[in-house]
Scaffold this motif. Structure first.
Motif, PDB file in Angstrom:
ATOM      1  N   LEU A 257     132.201  45.500  18.149  1.00 52.48           N
ATOM      2  CA  LEU A 257     130.868  46.828  18.875  1.00 52.48           C
ATOM      3  C   LEU A 257     130.986  46.823  20.191  1.00 52.48           C
ATOM      4  CD1 LEU A 257     129.136  48.598  17.490  1.00 52.48           C
ATOM      5  CD2 LEU A 257     127.729  46.972  17.539  1.00 52.48           C
ATOM      6  N   LYS A 258     131.007  45.521  20.932  1.00 52.42           N
ATOM      7  CA  LYS A 258     130.632  45.562  22.213  1.00 52.42           C
ATOM      8  C   LYS A 258     132.153  45.810  22.802  1.00 52.42           C
ATOM      9  CE  LYS A 258     127.336  41.978  23.437  1.00 52.42           C
ATOM     10  NZ  LYS A 258     126.918  40.702  23.563  1.00 52.42           N
ATOM     11  N   MET A 261     131.780  50.249  22.850  1.00 53.97           N
ATOM     12  CA  MET A 261     131.125  50.366  23.893  1.00 53.97           C
ATOM     13  C   MET A 261     131.258  51.008  24.504  1.00 53.97           C
ATOM     14  SD  MET A 261     128.164  51.701  22.142  1.00 53.97           S
ATOM     15  CE  MET A 261     128.987  51.604  20.116  1.00 53.97           C
ATOM     16  N   MET A 264     134.042  53.120  25.151  1.00 54.28           N
ATOM     17  CA  MET A 264     133.262  55.089  25.053  1.00 54.28           C
ATOM     18  C   MET A 264     132.372  55.083  26.434  1.00 54.28           C
ATOM     19  SD  MET A 264     131.411  54.455  21.210  1.00 54.28           S
ATOM     20  CE  MET A 264     130.015  55.723  21.222  1.00 54.28           C
ATOM     21  N   ILE A 298     131.269  53.588  14.273  1.00 56.90           N
ATOM     22  CA  ILE A 298     130.558  51.983  15.288  1.00 56.90           C
ATOM     23  C   ILE A 298     130.037  51.465  13.525  1.00 56.90           C
ATOM     24  CG2 ILE A 298     128.117  51.875  15.482  1.00 56.90           C
ATOM     25  CD1 ILE A 298     128.694  54.688  17.861  1.00 56.90           C
ATOM     26  N   PRO A 304     123.439  43.867  15.965  1.00 57.96           N
ATOM     27  CA  PRO A 304     123.021  42.637  15.766  1.00 57.96           C
ATOM     28  C   PRO A 304     121.509  42.976  15.544  1.00 57.96           C
ATOM     29  CG  PRO A 304     123.298  43.076  18.383  1.00 57.96           C
ATOM     30  CD  PRO A 304     124.135  44.206  16.953  1.00 57.96           C
ATOM     31  N   PHE A 320     125.274  61.319  15.986  1.00 54.25           N
ATOM     32  CA  PHE A 320     125.692  61.071  17.694  1.00 54.25           C
ATOM     33  C   PHE A 320     127.280  62.224  17.167  1.00 54.25           C
ATOM     34  CE2 PHE A 320     128.705  58.858  20.416  1.00 54.25           C
ATOM     35  CZ  PHE A 320     128.721  59.058  21.319  1.00 54.25           C
ATOM     36  N   VAL A 351     121.698  58.412  21.484  1.00 53.30           N
ATOM     37  CA  VAL A 351     121.588  57.310  22.178  1.00 53.30           C
ATOM     38  C   VAL A 351     121.082  56.100  22.518  1.00 53.30           C
ATOM     39  CG1 VAL A 351     123.191  55.863  23.493  1.00 53.30           C
ATOM     40  CG2 VAL A 351     124.577  58.325  23.252  1.00 53.30           C
ATOM     41  N   ALA A 354     119.061  54.844  19.830  1.00 49.18           N
ATOM     42  CA  ALA A 354     120.121  53.833  18.738  1.00 49.18           C
ATOM     43  C   ALA A 354     120.048  52.048  19.620  1.00 49.18           C
ATOM     44  CB  ALA A 354     121.819  53.556  18.660  1.00 49.18           C
ATOM     45  N   HIS A 355     120.253  52.638  20.673  1.00 47.92           N
ATOM     46  CA  HIS A 355     120.374  51.302  21.432  1.00 47.92           C
ATOM     47  C   HIS A 355     119.458  50.288  21.134  1.00 47.92           C
ATOM     48  CE1 HIS A 355     124.221  52.818  23.973  1.00 47.92           C
ATOM     49  NE2 HIS A 355     124.270  51.901  23.342  1.00 47.92           N
ATOM     50  N   PHE A 358     119.280  49.183  17.911  1.00 44.80           N
ATOM     51  CA  PHE A 358     120.514  48.228  17.110  1.00 44.80           C
ATOM     52  C   PHE A 358     120.905  47.003  18.189  1.00 44.80           C
ATOM     53  CE2 PHE A 358     119.003  51.423  14.418  1.00 44.80           C
ATOM     54  CZ  PHE A 358     119.967  51.484  12.767  1.00 44.80           C
ATOM     55  N   SER A 359     120.107  47.625  19.359  1.00 43.99           N
ATOM     56  CA  SER A 359     120.852  46.558  20.354  1.00 43.99           C
ATOM     57  C   SER A 359     119.703  44.693  20.695  1.00 43.99           C
ATOM     58  CB  SER A 359     121.088  47.022  21.870  1.00 43.99           C
ATOM     59  OG  SER A 359     121.526  46.435  22.084  1.00 43.99           O
ATOM     60  N   GLU A 361     119.898  43.304  23.330  1.00 40.89           N
ATOM     61  CA  GLU A 361     119.737  43.458  24.540  1.00 40.89           C
ATOM     62  C   GLU A 361     119.329  44.932  24.705  1.00 40.89           C
ATOM     63  OE1 GLU A 361     124.023  41.817  25.985  1.00 40.89           O
ATOM     64  OE2 GLU A 361     123.404  40.626  24.409  1.00 40.89           O
ATOM     65  N   ILE A 363     119.656  48.150  27.156  1.00 40.70           N
ATOM     66  CA  ILE A 363     120.675  48.789  27.551  1.00 40.70           C
ATOM     67  C   ILE A 363     120.392  50.100  28.242  1.00 40.70           C
ATOM     68  CG2 ILE A 363     123.006  50.074  27.140  1.00 40.70           C
ATOM     69  CD1 ILE A 363     123.080  47.909  24.530  1.00 40.70           C
ATOM     70  N   LEU A 365     122.406  52.764  30.893  1.00 39.11           N
ATOM     71  CA  LEU A 365     124.083  53.031  30.721  1.00 39.11           C
ATOM     72  C   LEU A 365     124.001  53.323  31.905  1.00 39.11           C
ATOM     73  CD1 LEU A 365     124.806  55.308  27.563  1.00 39.11           C
ATOM     74  CD2 LEU A 365     124.917  53.047  27.798  1.00 39.11           C
ATOM     75  N   TYR A 368     125.832  50.406  34.375  1.00 44.41           N
ATOM     76  CA  TYR A 368     127.212  50.857  34.654  1.00 44.41           C
ATOM     77  C   TYR A 368     128.496  50.973  35.130  1.00 44.41           C
ATOM     78  CZ  TYR A 368     126.420  47.409  29.964  1.00 44.41           C
ATOM     79  OH  TYR A 368     125.051  46.506  29.006  1.00 44.41           O
TER      80      TYR A 368
HETATM   81  C1  HEM Z   1     127.413  57.408  25.074  1.00 44.63           C
HETATM   82  C2  HEM Z   1     127.717  56.511  23.572  1.00 44.63           C
HETATM   83  C3  HEM Z   1     127.463  55.374  23.989  1.00 44.63           C
HETATM   84  C4  HEM Z   1     127.703  54.711  25.436  1.00 44.63           C
HETATM   85  C5  HEM Z   1     128.471  54.854  26.419  1.00 44.63           C
HETATM   86  C6  HEM Z   1     126.961  53.503  24.568  1.00 44.63           C
HETATM   87  C7  HEM Z   1     127.292  51.761  25.777  1.00 44.63           C
HETATM   88  C8  HEM Z   1     127.096  50.665  25.055  1.00 44.63           C
HETATM   89  C9  HEM Z   1     127.193  49.679  26.054  1.00 44.63           C
HETATM   90  C10 HEM Z   1     127.685  49.818  27.606  1.00 44.63           C
HETATM   91  C11 HEM Z   1     126.588  48.658  25.440  1.00 44.63           C
HETATM   92  C12 HEM Z   1     126.753  47.589  25.952  1.00 44.63           C
HETATM   93  C13 HEM Z   1     128.117  45.735  25.783  1.00 44.63           C
HETATM   94  C14 HEM Z   1     128.191  44.664  25.315  1.00 44.63           C
HETATM   95  O1  HEM Z   1     126.866  44.267  26.002  1.00 44.63           O
HETATM   96  O2  HEM Z   1     128.300  44.474  26.199  1.00 44.63           O
HETATM   97  C15 HEM Z   1     126.221  48.497  23.815  1.00 44.63           C
HETATM   98  C16 HEM Z   1     125.612  47.999  22.990  1.00 44.63           C
HETATM   99  C17 HEM Z   1     125.500  48.771  21.763  1.00 44.63           C
HETATM  100  N1  HEM Z   1     125.669  49.741  21.444  1.00 44.63           N
HETATM  101 FE1  HEM Z   1     126.212  51.670  22.615  1.00 44.63          FE
HETATM  102  N2  HEM Z   1     127.091  53.398  23.690  1.00 44.63           N
HETATM  103  C18 HEM Z   1     126.669  54.377  22.888  1.00 44.63           C
HETATM  104  C19 HEM Z   1     126.613  54.811  21.357  1.00 44.63           C
HETATM  105  C20 HEM Z   1     126.005  53.910  20.510  1.00 44.63           C
HETATM  106  C21 HEM Z   1     125.562  54.854  19.319  1.00 44.63           C
HETATM  107  C22 HEM Z   1     125.390  56.322  19.268  1.00 44.63           C
HETATM  108  C23 HEM Z   1     125.381  54.151  18.414  1.00 44.63           C
HETATM  109  C24 HEM Z   1     124.693  53.372  16.839  1.00 44.63           C
HETATM  110  C25 HEM Z   1     124.260  54.647  16.472  1.00 44.63           C
HETATM  111  C26 HEM Z   1     124.952  52.529  19.563  1.00 44.63           C
HETATM  112  C27 HEM Z   1     124.714  51.330  19.189  1.00 44.63           C
HETATM  113  C28 HEM Z   1     125.272  49.984  19.711  1.00 44.63           C
HETATM  114  C29 HEM Z   1     125.078  48.267  19.808  1.00 44.63           C
HETATM  115  C30 HEM Z   1     124.519  48.063  18.088  1.00 44.63           C
HETATM  116  C31 HEM Z   1     124.925  47.519  20.747  1.00 44.63           C
HETATM  117  C32 HEM Z   1     124.707  46.250  20.202  1.00 44.63           C
HETATM  118  C33 HEM Z   1     126.433  46.108  20.178  1.00 44.63           C
HETATM  119  C34 HEM Z   1     125.706  43.864  20.853  1.00 44.63           C
HETATM  120  O3  HEM Z   1     124.901  43.778  21.210  1.00 44.63           O
HETATM  121  O4  HEM Z   1     126.725  43.643  20.189  1.00 44.63           O
HETATM  122  N3  HEM Z   1     125.682  52.913  20.982  1.00 44.63           N
HETATM  123  N4  HEM Z   1     126.972  50.207  24.479  1.00 44.63           N
END
Ligand code: HEM
Length: 368
Positions: A257-258, A261, A264, A298, A304, A320, A351, A354-355, A358-359, A361, A363, A365, A368
């Motif tokens: 997933l990371k 992301m 993206m 996704i 996590p 999304f 977004v 969602a973070h 479901f994250s 940590e 986040i 954006l 970055y």
């Molecule tokens: C423009 C759209 C998006 C961008 C640019 C983006 C970017 C990111 C970034 C930079 C991280 C941190 C990654 C890291 O710690 O290395 C992250 C984590 C995450 N994102 Fe997104 N995200 C987007 C959309 C979404 C969407 C739509 C979802 C869910 C429906 C989502 C779910 C998550 C989750 C669950 C994590 C945690 C991953 C982990 O820690 O394993 N993201 N995202």
């Protein structure tokens, strides 16, 4: 309270031990079967030739799209060995672990007429990739309950959604239901088959119920694959999907997933920069479309946090991607406008939501 924890621990151990045993069993079976690969090569090359024709004719499975190949990881060695016996021409296999939404589970169970076993609810698909980097079909490991216990098998489908091979690698019934002579009758069957003993399946003599259990395995594979991956075929010109003529772009693969992301984030900033007039409209439209595609991958990865909230996770993912496609269309028509700004703000809000949900940590954006 203590008793509840003890029970949970017991269940957890039970599941893990039985999963482990299944894996060992598969491993043993795969090692044995690998010697049969060469013998099987000729037969499979014929099937492969047939399925190539299918690729030209049909393209039934969405798996073909490079989108689904993104976000995949290479398979476990033992599963891969077994999958190789089904697709010996594959250059490599990638694994996908899609999350079944509750409504998909209901639909699948209705169609199968039986409840999905707990292992089925977290399916692991193995996608064989040809030397031309194209998917050749899929392999799913699936179980069914026979009269004497669980029957475990693996099923290969080609790109037209036809059975390429059924393997049974664990069963307590009779060798007859795992024999090539019995299993080869499933080759070429598809979603329209009944998989019913006495109808389109001939039972191994004296083992009707066990034969029916085996027949459920390819049926389950088909029903689950269709529920997850079937491509909607446009019925007429007017009903074509909104973006039929967009050339399929090779999207890079993400291992988790990371990594997805991280892929993206670049596209996200292309759109941000477009609104700051530092990027071209064409690049912003492409970036929005790519984001929509990435978005669809996704739910192949478990988040996590709140991993049990699959409905919400899939809902956010779908919203999304849908919103991004509408946004890309609007960008094409009107460029920067109040509407497209509002649409983008709504996407960013989604977004962030969602973070938050479901994250693990936090986040931000913009950092970055
Ligand atoms: C423009 C759209 C998006 C961008 C640019 C983006 C970017 C990111 C970034 C930079 C991280 C941190 C990654 C890291 O710690 O290395 C992250 C984590 C995450 N994102 Fe997104 N995200 C987007 C959309 C979404 C969407 C739509 C979802 C869910 C429906 C989502 C779910 C998550 C989750 C669950 C994590 C945690 C991953 C982990 O820690 O394993 N993201 N995202």
């Amino acid at each position: 309270m203590l008793a509840m924890h003890a029970n949970r621990l017991k269940d957890f151990l039970k599941i893990n031990i039985s999963d482990k045993l299944a894996e060992i069993q598969r491993n043993l079976y795969a090692n044995k079967k690998i010697w049969n690969v060469i013998r099987g090569l000729r037969m499979f090359s014929q099937i492969y030739r047939r399925s190539r024709v299918g690729i030209l004719l049909g393209l039934v499975f969405l798996i073909l799209s490079t989108l689904l190949l993104g976000n995949a990881r290479e398979t476990e060695a033992s599963d891969q060995k077994l999958a190789e016996t089904i697709f010996p021409k594959a250059k490599k296999f990638v694994q996908r672990n899609p999350i079944l939404a509750p409504d998909q589970i209901v639909a699948i169970e209705e169609e199968l007429g039986v409840k999905l076993r707990s292992g089925d609810q977290k399916p692991a698909f193995y996608i064989p990739i040809s030397d031309k980097k194209k998917p050749m079909g899929l392999v799913l490991f699936a179980d069914a309950m026979g009269p004497l216990g669980v029957v475990r098998g693996a099923v290969g489908l080609d790109m037209r959604g036809k059975v390429v091979k059924v393997e049974i690698y664990e069963q307590k019934e009779s060798d007859a239901i795992a024999a090539d002579g019995f299993l080869k009758q499933f080759i070429g069957m598809g979603i329209d088959n009944a998989f019913k003993v006495g109808e389109d399946v001939e039972a191994a003599e004296g083992h009707e119920d066990a034969s029916q259990a085996v027949a459920l395995i390819p049926k389950k594979t088909l029903v689950m694959s269709y529920a997850l991956y079937r491509k909607q075929e446009p019925k007429s010109d007017t009903e074509k999907s909104p973006e039929p003529d967009i050339p399929e772009e090779e999207l890079p693969e993400a291992e988790d997933l990371k990594a997805l992301m991280a892929l993206m984030i670049d596209d996200y900033f292309i759109v941000v920069d477009y609104f700051d007039e530092k990027e071209s409209k064409e690049r912003a439209i492409k970036a929005a479309r790519r984001l929509a595609k990435y978005g669809k991958g996704i739910s192949n990865f478990e988040p996590p946090k709140n991993a049990d909230q699959t409905e919400e996770y899939i809902y956010l993912q779908d919203r999304f991607s849908e919103t991004l496609l509408k946004f890309a269309e609007a960008l094409e028509k009107e460029g920067i406008s109040d509407t497209t700004r509002e649409q983008w703000d709504a996407i960013v809000t989604l977004v962030n939501q969602a973070h938050l949900r479901f994250s693990e940590e936090e986040i931000d954006l913009d950092t970055y």
